[in-house]
Design a protein around this motif. Structure first.
Motif, PDB file in Angstrom:
ATOM      1  N   ASN A 195       0.804  -1.219   0.000  1.00 24.81           N
ATOM      2  CA  ASN A 195       0.000   0.000   0.000  1.00 24.81           C
ATOM      3  C   ASN A 195       0.840   1.274   0.000  1.00 24.81           C
ATOM      4  O   ASN A 195       1.974   1.305   0.499  1.00 24.81           O
ATOM      5  N   LYS A 196       0.240   2.350  -0.512  1.00 26.00           N
ATOM      6  CA  LYS A 196       0.919   3.641  -0.634  1.00 26.00           C
ATOM      7  C   LYS A 196       1.230   4.244   0.734  1.00 26.00           C
ATOM      8  O   LYS A 196       2.291   4.853   0.940  1.00 26.00           O
ATOM      9  N   THR A 197       0.330   4.074   1.686  1.00 21.82           N
ATOM     10  CA  THR A 197       0.539   4.648   3.020  1.00 21.82           C
ATOM     11  C   THR A 197       1.809   4.096   3.658  1.00 21.82           C
ATOM     12  O   THR A 197       2.620   4.845   4.230  1.00 21.82           O
ATOM     13  N   THR A 198       1.986   2.783   3.542  1.00 22.63           N
ATOM     14  CA  THR A 198       3.172   2.145   4.113  1.00 22.63           C
ATOM     15  C   THR A 198       4.431   2.581   3.379  1.00 22.63           C
ATOM     16  O   THR A 198       5.483   2.808   3.998  1.00 22.63           O
ATOM     17  N   PHE A 199       4.337   2.697   2.065  1.00 24.39           N
ATOM     18  CA  PHE A 199       5.483   3.152   1.271  1.00 24.39           C
ATOM     19  C   PHE A 199       5.937   4.537   1.727  1.00 24.39           C
ATOM     20  O   PHE A 199       7.122   4.777   1.969  1.00 24.39           O
ATOM     21  N   SER A 218       1.533  -1.454  -5.130  1.00 22.84           N
ATOM     22  CA  SER A 218       0.247  -1.033  -5.694  1.00 22.84           C
ATOM     23  C   SER A 218      -0.691  -2.212  -5.909  1.00 22.84           C
ATOM     24  O   SER A 218      -1.223  -2.427  -6.993  1.00 22.84           O
ATOM     25  N   GLY A 219      -0.868  -2.996  -4.845  1.00 25.57           N
ATOM     26  CA  GLY A 219      -1.777  -4.147  -4.922  1.00 25.57           C
ATOM     27  C   GLY A 219      -1.319  -5.178  -5.931  1.00 25.57           C
ATOM     28  O   GLY A 219      -0.150  -5.572  -5.966  1.00 25.57           O
ATOM     29  N   ASN A 220      -2.242  -5.601  -6.789  1.00 23.39           N
ATOM     30  CA  ASN A 220      -1.954  -6.652  -7.768  1.00 23.39           C
ATOM     31  C   ASN A 220      -0.999  -6.220  -8.877  1.00 23.39           C
ATOM     32  O   ASN A 220      -0.451  -7.069  -9.579  1.00 23.39           O
ATOM     33  N   ARG A 221      -0.787  -4.943  -9.060  1.00 20.95           N
ATOM     34  CA  ARG A 221       0.043  -4.477 -10.176  1.00 20.95           C
ATOM     35  C   ARG A 221       1.466  -5.016 -10.117  1.00 20.95           C
ATOM     36  O   ARG A 221       2.107  -5.220 -11.143  1.00 20.95           O
ATOM     37  N   ILE A 222       1.971  -5.244  -8.918  1.00 19.79           N
ATOM     38  CA  ILE A 222       3.356  -5.691  -8.770  1.00 19.79           C
ATOM     39  C   ILE A 222       3.589  -7.048  -9.423  1.00 19.79           C
ATOM     40  O   ILE A 222       4.694  -7.357  -9.855  1.00 19.79           O
ATOM     41  N   ILE A 223       2.543  -7.865  -9.526  1.00 21.18           N
ATOM     42  CA  ILE A 223       2.684  -9.203 -10.110  1.00 21.18           C
ATOM     43  C   ILE A 223       3.172  -9.104 -11.548  1.00 21.18           C
ATOM     44  O   ILE A 223       3.976  -9.930 -12.005  1.00 21.18           O
ATOM     45  N   LYS A 224       2.721  -8.092 -12.268  1.00 16.13           N
ATOM     46  CA  LYS A 224       3.164  -7.874 -13.643  1.00 16.13           C
ATOM     47  C   LYS A 224       4.379  -6.960 -13.715  1.00 16.13           C
ATOM     48  O   LYS A 224       5.346  -7.238 -14.436  1.00 16.13           O
ATOM     49  N   ILE A 253      -2.396 -12.104   1.004  1.00  7.66           N
ATOM     50  CA  ILE A 253      -1.609 -13.341   0.956  1.00  7.66           C
ATOM     51  C   ILE A 253      -1.556 -13.889  -0.470  1.00  7.66           C
ATOM     52  O   ILE A 253      -0.530 -14.396  -0.922  1.00  7.66           O
ATOM     53  N   PHE A 254      -2.672 -13.754  -1.185  1.00  9.45           N
ATOM     54  CA  PHE A 254      -2.708 -14.247  -2.566  1.00  9.45           C
ATOM     55  C   PHE A 254      -1.796 -13.419  -3.473  1.00  9.45           C
ATOM     56  O   PHE A 254      -1.149 -13.964  -4.373  1.00  9.45           O
ATOM     57  N   ILE A 255      -1.703 -12.116  -3.240  1.00 11.79           N
ATOM     58  CA  ILE A 255      -0.773 -11.282  -4.017  1.00 11.79           C
ATOM     59  C   ILE A 255       0.656 -11.765  -3.787  1.00 11.79           C
ATOM     60  O   ILE A 255       1.439 -11.922  -4.739  1.00 11.79           O
ATOM     61  N   TRP A 256       1.019 -11.999  -2.514  1.00 19.32           N
ATOM     62  CA  TRP A 256       2.364 -12.508  -2.238  1.00 19.32           C
ATOM     63  C   TRP A 256       2.602 -13.839  -2.966  1.00 19.32           C
ATOM     64  O   TRP A 256       3.660 -14.044  -3.568  1.00 19.32           O
ATOM     65  N   TYR A 257       1.622 -14.721  -2.924  1.00 17.45           N
ATOM     66  CA  TYR A 257       1.744 -16.042  -3.542  1.00 17.45           C
ATOM     67  C   TYR A 257       1.992 -15.924  -5.045  1.00 17.45           C
ATOM     68  O   TYR A 257       2.888 -16.572  -5.597  1.00 17.45           O
ATOM     69  N   ARG A 258       1.197 -15.089  -5.726  1.00 16.57           N
ATOM     70  CA  ARG A 258       1.349 -14.904  -7.170  1.00 16.57           C
ATOM     71  C   ARG A 258       2.704 -14.270  -7.495  1.00 16.57           C
ATOM     72  O   ARG A 258       3.374 -14.643  -8.458  1.00 16.57           O
ATOM     73  N   LEU A 259       3.098 -13.309  -6.694  1.00 24.24           N
ATOM     74  CA  LEU A 259       4.384 -12.645  -6.888  1.00 24.24           C
ATOM     75  C   LEU A 259       5.534 -13.628  -6.690  1.00 24.24           C
ATOM     76  O   LEU A 259       6.506 -13.640  -7.458  1.00 24.24           O
ATOM     77  N   ASN A 260       5.411 -14.474  -5.686  1.00 26.99           N
ATOM     78  CA  ASN A 260       6.445 -15.463  -5.389  1.00 26.99           C
ATOM     79  C   ASN A 260       6.592 -16.489  -6.514  1.00 26.99           C
ATOM     80  O   ASN A 260       7.656 -17.081  -6.690  1.00 26.99           O
TER      81      ASN A 260
END
Length: 340
Positions: A195-199, A218-224, A253-260
């Motif tokens: 998230n942007k706040t944490t960044f 930026s949420g799911n965008r990082i996966i691409k 958790i699913f975003i991390w999984y896809r990114l991983n």
């Protein structure tokens, strides 16, 4: 028409097919019963269709069985012979072995594109430099959307040419802050936050850590967009280690999984543990649940932490990153430089 029947039989999910079922898949308006029966009988003679004797035959002329067993091995035998034959004709860089293992329908769907790729290589050779996916798509098949939006990337992977085609993926650039003190290092640590706040909370603390970058996911965008990382930070002979911190909910958790799956990424445990010390919030019971993602995520935690996570998620509760205030985030990062 014979090829159409073969394709129908290859895709049919059952081991037997009724003659009426077969008829429904075929455009019989331009085909008489006699022509249809002749085609089916020829497949009987070849052993591809075997009559189910207990069901009998119809009373029409020529007579057909009411039901047939589909001999899939014989169907695939023809396909395999076709693949073997074509392999001798195509450019040697084109690999066809995957087509012996996957759904035969892929072969017919892919074949026109395989011919175009062969023609391209015969005329131009393999590419010598990288270009964006739409440009390479036009060169290969005359369709700028083919690689990114029409399964072209998957086809190139199947025939072993994705890397050789030197395709630059089209995705949003990664947004990140850089710690200049670490640029000359050989080993680099990178923290991705969802998230942007944490960044924004962590950006000013980056120079006080051993991390080279702080990345806004930026949420799911990082996966691409993670595909662009080495292009945006081209450090020669560098070793990169990635960490991730996202919301502790099913989506995060699913975003991390896809990114991983794209690039090995470790959950940044100090931040997650900081969240687990807080009281979870309610309101995420309708999120998509992915059991495999959770099973891959939990082993990074202790048994007690893992049990708490599972119980919390089952109750529809969650931890947004924002449960850690700015000063807490900054202090945790200062004290934990990434590798436990």
């Amino acid at each position: 028409m014979r090829d159409l029947v073969i394709q129908v039989l290859l895709k049919f999910s059952k081991k037997t097919i009724g003659i009426e079922e077969l008829e429904t898949f075929l455009p019989l308006t331009d085909m008489s019963y006699e022509q249809f029966a002749k085609l089916v009988l020829s497949l009987e003679e070849e052993g591809i269709l075997e009559m189910v004797k207990s069901h009998g035959r119809n009373m029409r002329t020529p007579s057909l069985a009411y039901s047939y067993r589909i001999q899939t091995k014989l169907l695939k035998q023809d396909l395999h012979q076709e693949i073997f034959k074509l392999r001798l004709q195509l450019h040697p860089s084109i690999e066809l072995d995957q087509y012996f293992k996957i759904d035969p329908s892929n072969w017919k769907d892919d074949l026109p594109y395989i011919y175009k790729i062969h023609d391209y290589i015969e005329k131009n050779g393999l590419p010598e430099y990288e270009v964006p996916a739409p440009e390479r798509s036009v060169e290969l098949v005359g369709d700028e959307k083919w690689i990114d939006e029409k399964q072209g990337k998957e086809l190139l992977e199947r025939i072993g040419l994705l890397s050789a085609m030197k395709v630059i993926p089209v995705s949003d650039p990664i947004m990140f802050a850089v710690n200049p003190a670490t640029i000359t290092n050989q080993n680099h640590l990178h923290l991705i936050v969802e998230n942007k706040t944490t960044f924004q909370a962590l950006m000013h603390t980056l120079p006080e850590t051993s991390f080279t970058t702080l990345i806004y996911g930026s949420g799911n965008r990082i996966i691409k967009s993670i595909e662009q990382f080495e292009r945006q930070l081209p450090i020669a002979n560098a070793q990169h280690t990635f960490f991730y911190f996202g919301d502790i909910d099913r989506s995060g958790i699913f975003i991390w999984y896809r990114l991983n799956e794209k690039k090995k990424v470790h959950p940044y445990i100090p931040f997650y543990r900081g969240c687990l010390e807080k009281a979870p919030l309610e309101g995420k019971s309708n999120q998509r649940f992915d059991q495999e993602a959770l099973l891959r995520f939990l082993p990074f935690f202790t048994k007690e932490e893992s049990d708490k996570l599972q119980s919390m998620l089952a109750e529809g509760k969650y931890f947004p990153q924002e449960v850690l205030k700015t000063k807490e985030l900054q202090e945790i990062w200062r004290q934990n430089h990434g590798v436990e």
